[in-house]
Design an enzyme around this catalytic site. Sequence first.
Site, PDB file in Angstrom:
ATOM      1  N   GLU A   1      36.846  46.621  43.502  1.00  0.00           N
ATOM      2  CA  GLU A   1      35.574  46.459  44.186  1.00  0.00           C
ATOM      3  C   GLU A   1      34.867  47.808  44.354  1.00  0.00           C
ATOM      4  O   GLU A   1      35.547  48.835  44.473  1.00  0.00           O
ATOM      5  CB  GLU A   1      35.779  45.763  45.547  1.00  0.00           C
ATOM      6  CG  GLU A   1      36.658  46.497  46.526  1.00  0.00           C
ATOM      7  CD  GLU A   1      36.966  45.640  47.762  1.00  0.00           C
ATOM      8  OE1 GLU A   1      37.429  44.496  47.620  1.00  0.00           O
ATOM      9  OE2 GLU A   1      36.712  46.136  48.871  1.00  0.00           O
TER      10      GLU A   1
ATOM     11  N   ARG B   1      43.644  42.277  50.568  1.00  0.00           N
ATOM     12  CA  ARG B   1      43.161  43.362  49.716  1.00  0.00           C
ATOM     13  C   ARG B   1      43.193  42.862  48.279  1.00  0.00           C
ATOM     14  O   ARG B   1      44.064  42.049  47.920  1.00  0.00           O
ATOM     15  CB  ARG B   1      44.068  44.599  49.835  1.00  0.00           C
ATOM     16  CG  ARG B   1      43.849  45.404  51.100  1.00  0.00           C
ATOM     17  CD  ARG B   1      42.494  46.134  51.090  1.00  0.00           C
ATOM     18  NE  ARG B   1      42.272  46.925  52.278  1.00  0.00           N
ATOM     19  CZ  ARG B   1      41.619  46.501  53.364  1.00  0.00           C
ATOM     20  NH1 ARG B   1      41.133  45.273  53.415  1.00  0.00           N
ATOM     21  NH2 ARG B   1      41.428  47.309  54.387  1.00  0.00           N
TER      22      ARG B   1
ATOM     23  N   HIS C   1      33.314  41.827  50.453  1.00  0.00           N
ATOM     24  CA  HIS C   1      34.208  42.429  51.456  1.00  0.00           C
ATOM     25  C   HIS C   1      33.527  42.498  52.833  1.00  0.00           C
ATOM     26  O   HIS C   1      33.351  43.589  53.392  1.00  0.00           O
ATOM     27  CB  HIS C   1      34.671  43.827  51.005  1.00  0.00           C
ATOM     28  CG  HIS C   1      35.937  44.266  51.697  1.00  0.00           C
ATOM     29  ND1 HIS C   1      36.835  45.135  51.143  1.00  0.00           N
ATOM     30  CD2 HIS C   1      36.444  43.951  52.910  1.00  0.00           C
ATOM     31  CE1 HIS C   1      37.838  45.352  51.985  1.00  0.00           C
ATOM     32  NE2 HIS C   1      37.612  44.628  53.079  1.00  0.00           N
TER      33      HIS C   1
END
Length: 332
Positions: free
Chosen positions: A280, A251, A298
Site C-alpha cells: 500500500e 496488515r 487503510h
Amino acid sequence: MHTLNRILQAGKLVPALEQALHARYSVHRLADEPDPAAFLVEHGAQFDAVVTSAAIGLPAQHLAALPSVKVISSFGVGLDKVPVEEAKARGIAVGYTPDVLNDCVADTAFALLLDVARRTAEADRFVRAGQWARLGSNSFGLGRKVSGARMGNSFGLGRKVSGARMGVVGLGRIGQTIARRGLGFDMEVRYHTRRPVAGVPWAHEPSLTELATWCDFLVVITSGVPSTRHLINEEVLNALGPRGFLINVARGTVVDEAALIRALQDGRIAGAGLDVFESEPQVPDALTGMDNVVLLPHIASATHETRQAMGQRVMDNLDAFERTGQLISAAY
Ligand code: A2R
C-alpha cells in the site's frame, strides 16, 4: 523528572496532534529536511524524544543516529515500522496508542463484512451507472446465480450475514471487540490464536485451516509481525472455500496477496474485504477490476473521534514519561 527539551517529528501527523505537540514542546520536523539522514548525522544528538506514527515508523538507522533519545511516542497500534527491539536494547521507552481504536477498527471490519456479503458498494455503482433505472423495478433481486455472476441485467442477490459463522484470526484487543460485534448479528464465533485466550465465550480453534473450513467469514486481525507474514496462504484460502469471504483489517503482509488474487480469479473463495495491502498505497489492478472485493485505503481507525483520542494518547504518553519516567501505553 525526564524533561524533554527537543522533539524530532518523524513525519506528517494529524493536524490536532501536530498543533498540540508544537504548542507544548520544541519540535523539529524531519520531513522538512531535504536529506534527513545527513541532517541526523549532524544534529541527531540534540533530540531526546521522537514522535512518529504506525504508518511512518522510524528506520532503525535513524534511531542509531539519535544517541540522546529517551522515548519514542507513536500514533497507532501497529509497531511493524517502529524499531522496538533496537529501542529496548538501548533502554528507550516506546509508547503507542492501543485500545482507543478498538471500536473503530472493529466497526470497519463489520463495514467490510456487510459490504462484501450484501454487495452494497457494488449496488451503489449499479444505481449510479443508471442500470437500475434502465431495468425497471421488477427485476431487482431476480435471476442472479448464487456464485455471484450476473444474469441478464438484474442486480441479483447477496449473502446473509446474521446468523452466519465468523472465524476471527487474532483475538487480542481488537479481535475481541470484533467477536463481540458478532453477538449483535447472532453469529456463531470461533477464533484462532497461538495460545487460547482465558475467560472468553468463544471456542478456540488451534488449526487455522480448520477455522477457515468452518466459517463463512474469516476476519484477520493479528499483529503484522514477521511470524504472521503470509499466515493467510493458499491452503487457508482453499479451506475457506467458494462460499467463504476473507476480511483483512490487520496488515497487508498477513495475507499472501498473490495467492488471494489467484483464489478470487478462480472462484475458490467468494470475495474479500480489504483495508490493508502488501504494497500500500499500491493496490493491484487485478483487485480493482473485481466486483466481489471491497477495497478501502487503510481507514480502519480513521474517524474524528478515534484519531483525536489517538493523538491525545501520544501526548499523554510524553507527559507521563516526563513526570514519572513511565508511559501510559508501553510497547514493551
Ligand atoms: O497468537 P497469540 O496468542 O499471541 O495471539 C495474538 C494474535 N497473533 C497470532 N495469531 C495467530 N497466529 C500468529 N502467528 C499470531 N501472532 C499474533 O494476534 C493476539 O490475539 C493478536 C494481537 O492482539 P493485540 O496485540 O492485542 O493487538 P490489537 O491491539 O488487537 O491490534 C492488532 C493489529 C495491530 O498490530 C495492527 O497491525 C492492526 O491490528 O491495526
